[in-house]
Design an enzyme around this catalytic site. Structure first.
Site, PDB file in Angstrom:
ATOM      1  N   GLY A  15       0.988  -1.311  -0.028  1.00  0.00           N
ATOM      2  CA  GLY A  15       0.235  -0.031  -0.036  1.00  0.00           C
ATOM      3  C   GLY A  15       0.748   1.333  -0.052  1.00  0.00           C
ATOM      4  N   GLY A  17      -0.203   4.330   0.469  1.00  0.00           N
ATOM      5  CA  GLY A  17      -1.143   5.488   0.911  1.00  0.00           C
ATOM      6  C   GLY A  17      -0.264   6.294   1.786  1.00  0.00           C
ATOM      7  N   PHE A  18      -0.865   7.166   2.734  1.00  0.00           N
ATOM      8  CA  PHE A  18      -0.077   7.886   3.530  1.00  0.00           C
ATOM      9  C   PHE A  18       0.674   7.172   4.737  1.00  0.00           C
ATOM     10  CE2 PHE A  18      -3.424  10.981   2.594  1.00  0.00           C
ATOM     11  CZ  PHE A  18      -2.501  12.150   2.224  1.00  0.00           C
ATOM     12  N   VAL A  83      -2.055  -7.170  -4.607  1.00  0.00           N
ATOM     13  CA  VAL A  83      -1.848  -8.322  -3.904  1.00  0.00           C
ATOM     14  C   VAL A  83      -2.932  -9.182  -3.824  1.00  0.00           C
ATOM     15  CG1 VAL A  83      -1.511  -8.870  -1.407  1.00  0.00           C
ATOM     16  CG2 VAL A  83      -0.157  -7.070  -2.541  1.00  0.00           C
ATOM     17  N   GLU A 177     -17.755  18.363   2.781  1.00  0.00           N
ATOM     18  CA  GLU A 177     -16.897  18.933   1.805  1.00  0.00           C
ATOM     19  C   GLU A 177     -17.530  18.678   0.316  1.00  0.00           C
ATOM     20  OE1 GLU A 177     -12.920  19.277   3.959  1.00  0.00           O
ATOM     21  OE2 GLU A 177     -13.129  17.796   2.820  1.00  0.00           O
ATOM     22  N   ASP A 306      -5.768   2.893   7.812  1.00  0.00           N
ATOM     23  CA  ASP A 306      -7.161   2.816   8.051  1.00  0.00           C
ATOM     24  C   ASP A 306      -7.490   1.098   8.234  1.00  0.00           C
ATOM     25  OD1 ASP A 306      -7.589   5.387   7.770  1.00  0.00           O
ATOM     26  OD2 ASP A 306      -8.460   5.333   5.639  1.00  0.00           O
ATOM     27  N   ALA A 322      -5.403  11.110   7.345  1.00  0.00           N
ATOM     28  CA  ALA A 322      -4.221  11.163   6.842  1.00  0.00           C
ATOM     29  C   ALA A 322      -3.111  11.433   8.156  1.00  0.00           C
ATOM     30  CB  ALA A 322      -3.998  12.244   5.815  1.00  0.00           C
TER      31      ALA A 322
END
Lengths: 425, 425
Positions: A15, A17-18, A83, A177, A306, A322
């Site tokens: 992964g 991501g952050f 994966v 948002e 997450d 994040a």
């Protein structure tokens, strides 16, 4: 089946991501052999994805190739592959290409996907936004609805009203948002370019099952957010339970609402990591980790971001934000480095810096612990934090330019329909 | 079937490219009731589309909503719909939505699509770039080929070489620009991020059936372009006849070359306008017009841009370039305005301002009639002309920023794979 050539004792990160990136950077700085696998070639700055969905930014403004982000660390290599499973006994990650990736240490940072409260059939009619493709699809739906309403002047008033009804489900930061940005897109930008669509024709609904928006914020900021949304013309429906969703139709309690677009920002479910690992998970599918973020029965397998269920200092779970993912990634990187040099590693401790959510073009709410802000100043703070946090300087420059331009002209930069999906019947 | 409400005696324009937009602007300035139909919601700055295909720019950098471009003229309205035919007897345009659009004057500006020399089967394996979707698909193919070659280190040398072979068919400006940009993308940007791909592994072929590149330019500039391409590592094959194309394979004469990407920039064919109109056409499908750009037997139906076959002042046909399309659009707008106020309209006369083509990051060739330039100064001229010509100021700003950034860092802004097409077998 071919095996990828890789160094001895590698750390494998799943992964980009952050969380995964933060771990990779930390390990790269220490010269630890690391392989990061992601099915995408890019890291995505997800907090701004709603701006791609509402035609404010282009995908490349908020995404950067993972290879580019990590290229300065020669011991970190990047594999683009999907994966399909984890073989704990053989210490290998299974890849869709057929290759296997052996690890001595594994970091699982596969993020979250949408959860539909046990109603998987809703997904097709109320898409969420987690990927660039999701955002582009939503942008197409929004812009096509306006195009259709514009040429539909001879049709009945009801039919036109349906084409100008937009529903967002979920009153968390993403939903707030998104609803604000849709209202601005449809009301301001469209009003200029679509001579037959007026403000009063457009209807934006934000639906939440709870008693207030932004449950993670203090109640005063929830109220401020609701007022700002009302000022943009968003109809906020609280204590509203979604009972059904089908093509172009949403049921709220017993009320049936026809809508051109239904966007989902209500629930998340963790990736299938718990199943891959055969590990214990919370009801949302997030893996239960020990205080060092490793599996309780396997100190060399970490789960972060997450995908992990970790208790925070206040007893509530660490939120899916994040900054939390970044903190976990750094912590696991430090833990691995410490262990390899024989030093002890402390337990993970989450530090909550604050919460931010923006409402449209010039308002936001900010909860910084002691300080609570709403209005224009909170919006400036939100802009500064997000522009600064973007992965590279170039993106910062472009996003800054785009925002400034949108702010000055009320215009939308990326209002492009690039594919014509089949029209719904 | 519903009819769109529209004003009396409208001018209907089919197509929002350079020709259609120029006509709409002219008619809007004079307050003539005009309806522009396009199947896309955006005007596309096609001369820079190859930069989207090679990850230098985002789609929104070179596209703008047609509504936004035309919104300042209240007598011009825009319809997003696909034209399926023209009923000359009933003076109406047929639309895919089922609605009909009546006209008193019609301007057909539907552009061109790819022509495959009578081999339609080649299209699937050697896509061209005419739309944003085309360009995004090519970008995916290029970036995925690099990703695959990078993880293929254990495979045979031949298999890897195929994944790093890129073929461009057609040595006109588009082919030259595309080959140069692919060479830079693959060699420079990739070399930084893909540690196992070196310059020598990458092979870019530019194939043309003629004796020199850029046939419309003077021979000295053709040679300069070939030298610049060689310096970038492009293998230029002249007098090379393509005899077959299948999945991942191109035949040049009797030679078979396996390639990851085959891009088509060789032939164009006009849109089906001649068939719709039942009008006489040249072998490329372009409608033969009178000196006023109207059909010889119907003075109220004009055909302009790449859809029209018009003789230029030197006897050769007017080239399929953006400035030529713009001149035709303006001329037809002026003709309609003159006729409606009872004034005579002159015949169309094409003025060739010059030809430009860029080769990679810092070289170009420019044929300005008396002056012929090549090298860095021609590149600066090319930049200035293209940035200036972009439809809106905002785009100019963003494109300028992106280019400057690419130039300074040798980086590619939009290197994002947003969809994973199924891998070819």
């Amino acid at each position: 089946m071919s095996a990828l050539h890789h160094p001895a004792d590698p750390v494998v990160i799943i992964g980009g991501g952050f969380a995964g990136l933060a771990a990779a950077r930390m390990l790269g700085q220490a010269g630890v052999a690391t392989i990061l696998v992601d099915r995408q070639n890019h890291h995505l700055f997800q907090p701004l994805l709603y701006q791609v969905a509402t035609a404010g930014l282009s995908p490349a403004d908020i995404a950067a190739p993972i290879r580019t982000i990590l290229r300065r660390w020669p011991t970190v290599s990047v594999v683009m592959d999907e994966v399909t499973g984890i073989d704990r006994a053989r210490r290998a990650v299974r890849l869709a290409s057929g290759a296997g990736l052996e690890f001595s240490t594994l970091i699982v940072a596969t993020g979250a996907r949408h959860g539909y409260f046990g109603q998987p059939g809703w997904a097709a009619h109320a898409p969420g936004i987690k990927t660039i493709d999701d955002a582009i699809r939503l942008r197409h739906q929004l812009l096509l609805a306006l195009e259709r309403a514009e040429t539909m002047r001879a049709e009945s008033r009801e039919t036109r009203a349906e084409h100008l009804t937009f529903v967002v489900v979920g009153g968390g930061p993403t939903g707030v948002e998104l609803a604000g940005a849709i209202a601005e897109l449809a009301r301001h930008a469209a009003e200029r370019d679509f001579p037959h669509i007026t403000r009063r024709c457009v209807r934006v609904l934000l639906v939440d099952g709870g008693a207030r928006l932004l449950q993670a914020f203090p109640p005063s900021l929830s109220d401020a957010a609701a007022r700002s949304l009302n000022a943009l013309g968003v109809d906020v429906r609280l204590n509203a339970k979604v009972t059904g969703i089908s093509a172009g139709m949403i049921m709220i309690g017993a009320e049936q609402i026809k809508a051109a677009v239904i966007a989902w920002a209500a629930g998340v479910a963790a990736s299938p990591a718990a199943t891959w690992l055969g590990a214990a998970a919370d009801p949302g599918g997030r893996v239960l980790t020990g205080p060092d973020l490793a599996l309780p029965d396997d100190p060399d397998i970490f789960v972060i971001g997450d995908t992990a269920a970790v208790p925070g200092p206040d007893g509530r779970p660490v939120p899916g934000l994040a900054p939390a993912a970044t903190q976990m990634g750094r912590h696991v990187g430090q833990t691995i480095i410490a262990r390899r040099s024989g030093r002890p590693a402390p337990a993970f401790r989450y530090r909550h810096a604050g919460s931010l959510a923006t409402i449209g073009r010039s308002r936001a709410v900010a909860d910084l612990g002691r300080a609570r802000l709403s209005g224009h100043f909170a919006w400036l703070l939100w802009c500064a934090v997000h522009v600064w946090a973007l992965a590279g300087f170039r993106n910062r420059l472009i996003v800054g330019t785009n925002w400034l331009w949108s702010y000055l002209t009320f215009d939308r930069a990326a209002r492009i329909i690039t594919q014509r999906p089949d029209l719904p019947a």
